[in-house]
Design an enzyme around this catalytic site. Sequence first.
Site, PDB file in Angstrom:
ATOM      1  N   GLN A 100       0.831  -1.200   0.000  1.00 25.82           N
ATOM      2  CA  GLN A 100       0.000   0.000   0.000  1.00 25.82           C
ATOM      3  C   GLN A 100       0.867   1.252   0.000  1.00 25.82           C
ATOM      4  O   GLN A 100       0.345   2.358  -0.121  1.00 25.82           O
ATOM      5  CB  GLN A 100      -0.900  -0.009   1.236  1.00 25.82           C
ATOM      6  CG  GLN A 100      -1.903  -1.153   1.258  1.00 25.82           C
ATOM      7  CD  GLN A 100      -2.624  -1.258   2.593  1.00 25.82           C
ATOM      8  OE1 GLN A 100      -2.032  -1.630   3.604  1.00 25.82           O
ATOM      9  NE2 GLN A 100      -3.898  -0.929   2.599  1.00 25.82           N
ATOM     10  N   ASN A 101       2.172   1.080   0.142  1.00 21.23           N
ATOM     11  CA  ASN A 101       3.094   2.207   0.168  1.00 21.23           C
ATOM     12  C   ASN A 101       3.444   2.648  -1.248  1.00 21.23           C
ATOM     13  O   ASN A 101       3.386   1.855  -2.190  1.00 21.23           O
ATOM     14  CB  ASN A 101       4.370   1.834   0.931  1.00 21.23           C
ATOM     15  CG  ASN A 101       4.069   1.415   2.353  1.00 21.23           C
ATOM     16  OD1 ASN A 101       3.069   1.831   2.945  1.00 21.23           O
ATOM     17  ND2 ASN A 101       4.934   0.582   2.921  1.00 21.23           N
ATOM     18  N   ASP A 103       6.448   4.444  -1.774  1.00 23.03           N
ATOM     19  CA  ASP A 103       7.819   4.919  -1.644  1.00 23.03           C
ATOM     20  C   ASP A 103       8.850   4.111  -2.423  1.00 23.03           C
ATOM     21  O   ASP A 103      10.011   4.497  -2.493  1.00 23.03           O
ATOM     22  CB  ASP A 103       8.213   4.976  -0.166  1.00 23.03           C
ATOM     23  CG  ASP A 103       7.954   3.659   0.583  1.00 23.03           C
ATOM     24  OD1 ASP A 103       8.156   2.574  -0.011  1.00 23.03           O
ATOM     25  OD2 ASP A 103       7.538   3.720   1.758  1.00 23.03           O
ATOM     26  N   HIS A 118      -1.120   1.217  -4.626  1.00 21.36           N
ATOM     27  CA  HIS A 118      -1.530   2.622  -4.643  1.00 21.36           C
ATOM     28  C   HIS A 118      -0.645   3.492  -5.530  1.00 21.36           C
ATOM     29  O   HIS A 118      -0.697   4.718  -5.437  1.00 21.36           O
ATOM     30  CB  HIS A 118      -1.556   3.173  -3.220  1.00 21.36           C
ATOM     31  CG  HIS A 118      -2.622   2.551  -2.371  1.00 21.36           C
ATOM     32  ND1 HIS A 118      -2.616   2.601  -0.993  1.00 21.36           N
ATOM     33  CD2 HIS A 118      -3.738   1.853  -2.708  1.00 21.36           C
ATOM     34  CE1 HIS A 118      -3.677   1.966  -0.517  1.00 21.36           C
ATOM     35  NE2 HIS A 118      -4.365   1.503  -1.543  1.00 21.36           N
ATOM     36  N   CYS A 129      -4.041  13.417 -20.728  1.00 18.87           N
ATOM     37  CA  CYS A 129      -3.448  12.642 -21.829  1.00 18.87           C
ATOM     38  C   CYS A 129      -2.682  11.412 -21.340  1.00 18.87           C
ATOM     39  O   CYS A 129      -2.143  10.670 -22.153  1.00 18.87           O
ATOM     40  CB  CYS A 129      -2.549  13.530 -22.688  1.00 18.87           C
ATOM     41  SG  CYS A 129      -0.996  14.030 -21.894  1.00 18.87           S
ATOM     42  N   SER A 219      -2.747  -1.230   9.292  1.00 20.22           N
ATOM     43  CA  SER A 219      -3.935  -1.290  10.146  1.00 20.22           C
ATOM     44  C   SER A 219      -5.135  -1.824   9.384  1.00 20.22           C
ATOM     45  O   SER A 219      -6.163  -2.132   9.983  1.00 20.22           O
ATOM     46  CB  SER A 219      -4.263   0.109  10.690  1.00 20.22           C
ATOM     47  OG  SER A 219      -4.634   0.974   9.624  1.00 20.22           O
TER      48      SER A 219
END
Length: 270
Positions: A100-101, A103, A118, A129, A219
């Site tokens: 879900q990170n 980075d 994500h 575009c 979490s």
Amino acid sequence: MTETAALQEFIHRHERIFLLTGAGVSTRSGLPDYRDDDGAWKRPQPVTYQAFMKAEATRQRYWARSLVGWGQMGEIRPNGAHRALARLEARGGAEVLVTQNVDRLHQAAGSTQVIDLHGRLDLVRCMHCERRMPRAAFQSDLATRNPGWAELVAARAPDGDAELEDVDFSRFAVPPCPVCGGIQKPDVVFYGESVPRHRVETAFAHLAAADAMLVIGSSLMVRSGFRFVEAAAAAGKPIAAVNLGKTRGDALFSLKVEAESEAALKFLVE
């Protein structure tokens, strides 16, 4: 049996583990997380997709804070938890790693079978575009158009943001897409925005092939990640978790280790 020993036994017993990681994996690298031990927000909620697309003032505030925060991202390095999960993949114990990170620290640590659920903070996308460009190039353009802003000092916030408050953002210049003039946005999924279907379908295909699931540092308060826990439980797959504090999936786990991710996974790199 201690929690750590139980986690080792869980990982050694299962050959194809579906890994799901969240912000708790990156905190030891210096990136703050969003939620406390009860799963509640620690800080104001992130900007929504709808607000970003609707208002120029929202985009000015977002990109100004991001201009300051992005400079600090160069200091961020993978920690022991990232390296441990890369080691688990290298020895054949991971079916896939869904994070879900945004980075890219898993990739920096050596993981190759990664789904960036994500998206990626190191890319900027035109919402008209679909042109994508490296964030480094966009950062340079932002800094050129807004002299002095990159030198501002602010506390680090999650996802390359900075705690820049009580500042007038009204004259901050946000570059349009150089091709079509459209709105440019980080190539990440904002709150209120849907995860691309192909990513979700690919992740579910890997979950079907896995024999167990391990959640690390999440979490699970966001539906985009929790749905995989629900699906694993419905399929009768054992689920373990490493997380400090409450999660949305606590009732579905066969094992939960209340520990910081790097410490709990240390045995994988020893």
